[in-house]
Design an enzyme around this catalytic site. Structure first.
Site, short mmCIF file in Angstrom:
data_model
loop_
_atom_site.label_atom_id
_atom_site.label_comp_id
_atom_site.label_asym_id
_atom_site.label_seq_id
_atom_site.Cartn_x
_atom_site.Cartn_y
_atom_site.Cartn_z
N ASN A 126 -21.98 24.46 -61.86
CA ASN A 126 -22.29 23.48 -62.71
C ASN A 126 -22.68 21.97 -62.15
O ASN A 126 -21.75 21.43 -62.25
CB ASN A 126 -21.63 23.40 -63.77
CG ASN A 126 -22.40 21.88 -64.95
OD1 ASN A 126 -23.20 22.10 -64.52
ND2 ASN A 126 -21.71 22.19 -65.64
N HIS A 154 -22.63 22.50 -73.41
CA HIS A 154 -21.90 22.04 -72.65
C HIS A 154 -21.45 20.98 -73.40
O HIS A 154 -22.64 20.16 -74.15
CB HIS A 154 -22.47 21.55 -71.78
CG HIS A 154 -21.54 21.26 -70.20
ND1 HIS A 154 -20.42 20.51 -71.06
CD2 HIS A 154 -21.10 22.08 -69.40
CE1 HIS A 154 -19.52 19.87 -70.00
NE2 HIS A 154 -19.97 21.12 -69.43
N LYS A 182 -23.67 19.40 -63.08
CA LYS A 182 -23.89 18.61 -63.35
C LYS A 182 -25.41 17.15 -63.36
O LYS A 182 -25.86 17.63 -62.29
CB LYS A 182 -22.54 17.94 -64.23
CG LYS A 182 -21.75 18.45 -64.15
CD LYS A 182 -20.24 17.86 -64.61
CE LYS A 182 -19.28 18.87 -65.95
NZ LYS A 182 -18.46 18.40 -65.46
N SER A 184 -11.47 21.72 -64.38
CA SER A 184 -10.58 21.35 -63.41
C SER A 184 -9.90 22.23 -62.73
O SER A 184 -9.08 22.18 -61.61
CB SER A 184 -9.28 20.03 -64.01
OG SER A 184 -10.08 19.73 -63.70
N GLU A 225 -14.27 25.84 -72.29
CA GLU A 225 -14.07 24.42 -71.54
C GLU A 225 -13.10 23.77 -72.00
O GLU A 225 -13.73 22.59 -72.77
CB GLU A 225 -15.38 23.67 -70.89
CG GLU A 225 -16.06 24.85 -70.14
CD GLU A 225 -16.94 23.99 -68.78
OE1 GLU A 225 -16.66 24.23 -67.64
OE2 GLU A 225 -17.57 23.58 -69.44
P1 13P Z 1 -14.99 20.39 -64.04
O1 13P Z 1 -14.69 21.10 -62.87
O2 13P Z 1 -15.31 18.66 -62.84
O3 13P Z 1 -13.93 19.45 -64.50
O4 13P Z 1 -15.55 20.62 -64.80
C1 13P Z 1 -15.67 21.77 -65.40
C2 13P Z 1 -16.96 21.55 -66.19
O5 13P Z 1 -17.09 20.80 -67.22
C3 13P Z 1 -18.24 22.78 -66.17
O6 13P Z 1 -18.89 23.36 -66.97
#
Ligand code: 13P
Length: 249
Positions: A9, A94, A11, A211, A166
């Protein structure tokens, strides 16, 4: 047997160069195990990603979608449009959308249903905040988020959903859930599905996100109820993401 799914992802990150780099690298990389890998870039990169990933095993996902198919909704993108770009997956719920854009459970459900309607596989994201974990409410919060959606679906629709656990406190913080913490919650999600059907529970793909990186992925992915990862930061570095994909299976 569940095929592991590694989902990157991006983002609101990435660039045309990054899309090209992923295309080049994954065209040359032999993934050692039977895994499915998908990248969820921002909308403007979907077309270049579709082309760049053509000769790779990489699949495409979208980070959100509007529940309505078309119309006067300035700034929004529909599931039908995503399908034109060979998108297979769509994230819904999310925590960043729940928190920053105030998406309610109802809205999450509407988006998930819209994804199913057009043939996209929804990846339903759930997870507790640090405050909720510290208050001992993790299971209650996660099961409410899962139950809100699952209880409203037809049996056939339930089989189409991927769920990503998550924990909000682990996202972008470098503080990963321990394999035991993640496994505990994810086993409970699978048990919940078993209340509908054992077959559904066994087929459900459950991803861990928060993470995940090249160093901790193998241990997380070795847990019996973790079938893959939803990776944020580490999916922006192609070598790290390849290493994560190679540790699955
Ligand atoms: P990180 O891997 O940067 O913690 O993000 C996790 C996430 O939100 C994936 O959708």
């Amino acid at each position: 047997m569940r095929t592991p799914l590694l989902a990157g992802n991006w983002k609101m990150n990435g660039s045309t160069d990054l899309v090209e780099a992923f295309g080049r690298t994954f065209a040359e990389t032999k993934l050692t195990k039977e895994v499915e890998v998908a990248i969820f870039p921002p909308f403007p990169y979907l077309e270049s990603a579709r082309r760049a990933f053509d000769s790779t095993p990489l699949r495409l996902g979208a980070q959100t979608l509007n529940p309505i198919h078309f119309g006067a909704h300035t700034g929004e993108v529909s599931g039908q449009m995503l399908c034109e770009f060979r998108v297979r997956y769509a994230l819904v719920g999310h925590s960043e959308r729940r928190q920053l854009y105030r998406e309610s459970d109802d809205q999450v459900f509407d988006r998930l249903l819209a994804a199913l309607t057009v043939g996209l596989t929804p990846v339903l994201c759930v997870g507790e905040t640090l405050e909720e974990r510290d208050a001992g409410r993790t299971m209650e919060v996660v099961m409410r988020q899962v139950g809100f959606v699952m209880s409203r679906l037809e049996p056939e629709q339930r089989t189409q959903v991927v769920i990503a656990y998550e924990p909000v406190w682990a996202i972008g913080t470098g503080r990963t859930a321990t394999p035991e913490q993640a496994q505990g919650v994810m086993a409970a999600i699978r048990d919940y599905q078993a209340s509908y059907s054992q077959e559904l529970a066994e087929a459900l793909r459950l991803l861990y996100g928060g993470s995940m990186n090249a160093d901790n992925a193998a241990e997380l992915l070795a847990q019996p109820d973790i079938d893959g990862g939803l990776v944020g930061g580490a999916s922006l570095k192609v070598d790290d993401f390849v290493a994560i994909c190679q540790s699955a299976g």
